[in-house]
Motif scaffolding. Sequence first.
Motif, PDB file in Angstrom:
ATOM      1  N   PHE A   1      12.602   7.594  10.806  1.00 11.20           N
ATOM      2  CA  PHE A   1      11.467   7.333   9.917  1.00 11.20           C
ATOM      3  C   PHE A   1      11.418   8.303   8.740  1.00 11.20           C
ATOM      4  N   LEU A   2      11.912   9.515   8.946  1.00 11.71           N
ATOM      5  CA  LEU A   2      12.006  10.447   7.824  1.00 11.71           C
ATOM      6  C   LEU A   2      12.978   9.919   6.770  1.00 11.71           C
ATOM      7  N   ALA A   3      13.921   9.102   7.200  1.00 13.61           N
ATOM      8  CA  ALA A   3      14.913   8.559   6.269  1.00 13.61           C
ATOM      9  C   ALA A   3      14.359   7.438   5.398  1.00 13.61           C
ATOM     10  N   HIS A   4      13.165   6.941   5.722  1.00 13.25           N
ATOM     11  CA  HIS A   4      12.577   5.847   4.930  1.00 13.25           C
ATOM     12  C   HIS A   4      11.626   6.432   3.897  1.00 13.25           C
ATOM     13  N   PRO A   5      11.854   6.200   2.631  1.00 15.75           N
ATOM     14  CA  PRO A   5      11.056   6.846   1.573  1.00 15.75           C
ATOM     15  C   PRO A   5       9.596   6.409   1.519  1.00 15.75           C
ATOM     16  N   ALA A   6       9.263   5.255   2.107  1.00 14.32           N
ATOM     17  CA  ALA A   6       7.888   4.769   2.027  1.00 14.32           C
ATOM     18  C   ALA A   6       6.958   5.429   3.040  1.00 14.32           C
ATOM     19  N   ILE A   7       7.519   6.113   4.047  1.00 10.31           N
ATOM     20  CA  ILE A   7       6.711   6.715   5.100  1.00 10.31           C
ATOM     21  C   ILE A   7       6.086   8.007   4.587  1.00 10.31           C
ATOM     22  N   ALA A   8       4.740   8.090   4.684  1.00  9.48           N
ATOM     23  CA  ALA A   8       4.023   9.271   4.192  1.00  9.48           C
ATOM     24  C   ALA A   8       3.699  10.265   5.293  1.00  9.48           C
ATOM     25  N   THR A   9       3.468   9.754   6.511  1.00 12.03           N
ATOM     26  CA  THR A   9       3.027  10.617   7.613  1.00 12.03           C
ATOM     27  C   THR A   9       3.680  10.183   8.910  1.00 12.03           C
ATOM     28  N   ILE A  10       4.135  11.159   9.685  1.00 17.39           N
ATOM     29  CA  ILE A  10       4.671  10.874  11.013  1.00 17.39           C
ATOM     30  C   ILE A  10       3.938  11.754  12.015  1.00 17.39           C
ATOM     31  N   LEU A  11       3.348  11.120  13.015  1.00 15.61           N
ATOM     32  CA  LEU A  11       2.562  11.840  14.013  1.00 15.61           C
ATOM     33  C   LEU A  11       3.140  11.619  15.408  1.00 15.61           C
TER      34      LEU A  11
ATOM     35  N   PRO B   1       0.837  -1.213   0.000  1.00 13.28           N
ATOM     36  CA  PRO B   1       0.000   0.000   0.000  1.00 13.28           C
ATOM     37  C   PRO B   1       0.863   1.251   0.000  1.00 13.28           C
ATOM     38  N   LYS B   2       0.354   2.303  -0.596  1.00 15.45           N
ATOM     39  CA  LYS B   2       1.128   3.532  -0.721  1.00 15.45           C
ATOM     40  C   LYS B   2       1.082   4.390   0.536  1.00 15.45           C
ATOM     41  N   SER B   3       0.013   4.270   1.315  1.00 12.70           N
ATOM     42  CA  SER B   3      -0.170   5.169   2.447  1.00 12.70           C
ATOM     43  C   SER B   3       0.281   4.505   3.746  1.00 12.70           C
ATOM     44  N   ILE B   4       1.433   4.943   4.247  1.00 16.80           N
ATOM     45  CA  ILE B   4       1.988   4.374   5.475  1.00 16.80           C
ATOM     46  C   ILE B   4       2.240   5.506   6.460  1.00 16.80           C
ATOM     47  N   ALA B   5       1.641   5.385   7.634  1.00 16.10           N
ATOM     48  CA  ALA B   5       1.789   6.405   8.677  1.00 16.10           C
ATOM     49  C   ALA B   5       2.557   5.827   9.861  1.00 16.10           C
ATOM     50  N   VAL B   6       3.169   6.723  10.633  1.00 16.34           N
ATOM     51  CA  VAL B   6       3.897   6.325  11.837  1.00 16.34           C
ATOM     52  C   VAL B   6       3.393   7.143  13.019  1.00 16.34           C
ATOM     53  N   ILE B   7       3.064   6.459  14.098  1.00 14.62           N
ATOM     54  CA  ILE B   7       2.755   7.126  15.361  1.00 14.62           C
ATOM     55  C   ILE B   7       3.960   6.954  16.273  1.00 14.62           C
TER      56      ILE B   7
ATOM     57  N   LEU C   1      -5.327  10.091  13.093  1.00 14.67           N
ATOM     58  CA  LEU C   1      -5.013   9.654  11.732  1.00 14.67           C
ATOM     59  C   LEU C   1      -6.246   9.156  10.974  1.00 14.67           C
ATOM     60  N   ALA C   2      -7.327   8.893  11.695  1.00 17.21           N
ATOM     61  CA  ALA C   2      -8.518   8.291  11.081  1.00 17.21           C
ATOM     62  C   ALA C   2      -9.027   9.051   9.857  1.00 17.21           C
ATOM     63  N   PRO C   3      -9.072  10.385   9.874  1.00 17.46           N
ATOM     64  CA  PRO C   3      -9.555  11.086   8.670  1.00 17.46           C
ATOM     65  C   PRO C   3      -8.716  10.798   7.424  1.00 17.46           C
ATOM     66  N   GLU C   4      -7.421  10.531   7.613  1.00 19.52           N
ATOM     67  CA  GLU C   4      -6.553  10.231   6.472  1.00 19.52           C
ATOM     68  C   GLU C   4      -6.667   8.774   6.047  1.00 19.52           C
ATOM     69  N   ARG C   5      -7.062   7.934   6.960  1.00 18.65           N
ATOM     70  CA  ARG C   5      -7.245   6.499   6.718  1.00 18.65           C
ATOM     71  C   ARG C   5      -6.043   5.880   5.990  1.00 18.65           C
ATOM     72  N   PRO C   6      -4.856   5.905   6.594  1.00 16.26           N
ATOM     73  CA  PRO C   6      -3.705   5.275   5.935  1.00 16.26           C
ATOM     74  C   PRO C   6      -3.907   3.770   5.798  1.00 16.26           C
ATOM     75  N   ASP C   7      -3.227   3.175   4.852  1.00 17.85           N
ATOM     76  CA  ASP C   7      -3.342   1.725   4.672  1.00 17.85           C
ATOM     77  C   ASP C   7      -2.668   0.972   5.825  1.00 17.85           C
ATOM     78  N   LEU C   8      -1.469   1.437   6.193  1.00 16.13           N
ATOM     79  CA  LEU C   8      -0.710   0.805   7.254  1.00 16.13           C
ATOM     80  C   LEU C   8      -0.294   1.845   8.279  1.00 16.13           C
ATOM     81  N   VAL C   9      -0.096   1.380   9.514  1.00 16.73           N
ATOM     82  CA  VAL C   9       0.412   2.271  10.545  1.00 16.73           C
ATOM     83  C   VAL C   9       1.494   1.541  11.328  1.00 16.73           C
ATOM     84  N   LEU C  10       2.591   2.244  11.571  1.00 20.56           N
ATOM     85  CA  LEU C  10       3.668   1.754  12.425  1.00 20.56           C
ATOM     86  C   LEU C  10       3.611   2.513  13.738  1.00 20.56           C
TER      87      LEU C  10
END
Length: 398
Positions: free
Chosen positions: A48-58, A5-11, A100-109
């Motif tokens: 996590f900023l160093a990983h290109p697949a990460i779209a969002t960091i919260l 999936p393209k949308s990967i978020a990190v908490i 993060l729910a409004p963005e509904r990422p595919d995966l979350v770390l």
Amino acid sequence: MSIRPKSIAVIIVAAGKGERAHSEGTAHPKQYRTVAGRAVLARTVDAFLAHPAIATILPVIHSDHAEAYAALKLEDTRLRSPITGGATRQASVLEGLKALAPERPDLVLIQDAARPFVSPKQIEQVLSALESHDGALPTLPLTDTIKRAPDGREIAITEDRRTLFAAQTPQGFRFGQIFSAHMRAATVRREFTDDAEIAEWAGLRVAMTTGDRDNFKITHPEDFRRAERHILGDKAMETRVGTGYDVHPFEPGDAVFLGGVRIEHTAKLQGHSDADVALHALTDAILGAIGEGDIGVHFPPSDMQWRGARSTIFLEHAGKLVSERGGRIVNLDVTIVCEAPRIAKHVPAMCTVIAQTLGIKASRVAIKATTSEKLGFIGREEGIVAMASASVEVPRDE
């Protein structure tokens, strides 16, 4: 092969007060304390900023830490403004999921802020495992024997450590599933230790990936010294050298103790303890390297509890002081001067005793013996002299 999936978020969970990591004179929360010039939380964000697949960091922070977070001056288009966490880690993660729910990422770390050394390889392994599982987390096999004691005093059972693993973060999940599981978990009267436990409780399939011992959690004051060494390597440590000298006369007896080994002889060495001249010199050398005085300061001969005591007790104490400072013994060198008894055949046993007492390899211990060529009180076989040196590494800020 499935497509990631393209949308990967990190908490990043940073809402704790970090009180166990406080040392004397330091009350700053551990996630805002610096390691090699950069705050722990900033280093975790960087990973996590160093990983290109990460779209969002919260980041999820404590309500009292807004100014401390702002002082980090973290900037990136993928980095969201921090939100306030809850009273527990579980509650803080749920707040992050809600945000993060409004963005509904595919995966979350979900990552502990106090684990700043997570590697790109670990992140990648967790993401890869999520292609076939509902959840994934890095784990390490346990190496210590694990005992279970319900009352904290008496062992009830020894666990099979082959089936036990230590959990690390990031713990990754499909967003919708872990959000639903967390919402349900919030309604039960139970506190879960981590997100993987909530996933297991909810019936999700959680995979284990390979953990990394460098991905340790900064929890106690000594962990900051370990973190400094991890980043700076040898630059974080400095080498110190200490020397020791001791002499004991002979008195009637049938054996001497040298280097922790009993050697039959026509006399024994006179002293308050076992009079092990080699270990006394070596103990002084180690104590000198860390600025801790001499053996008499720690074990005064006027104290009767040390009468006849084995000198390995003194050596072990000196080694413990080095460990408590976050240091290590690099090498030890002892020279024993006597006409008799003959020492050479006992050297391997002495090296073994010293190494085992200090928890180091025997290859780090050198013992040599010589005579005084019949000169002086040594030549007259009135006693034994020992000289020692110790090379010790300690953190540079000690």
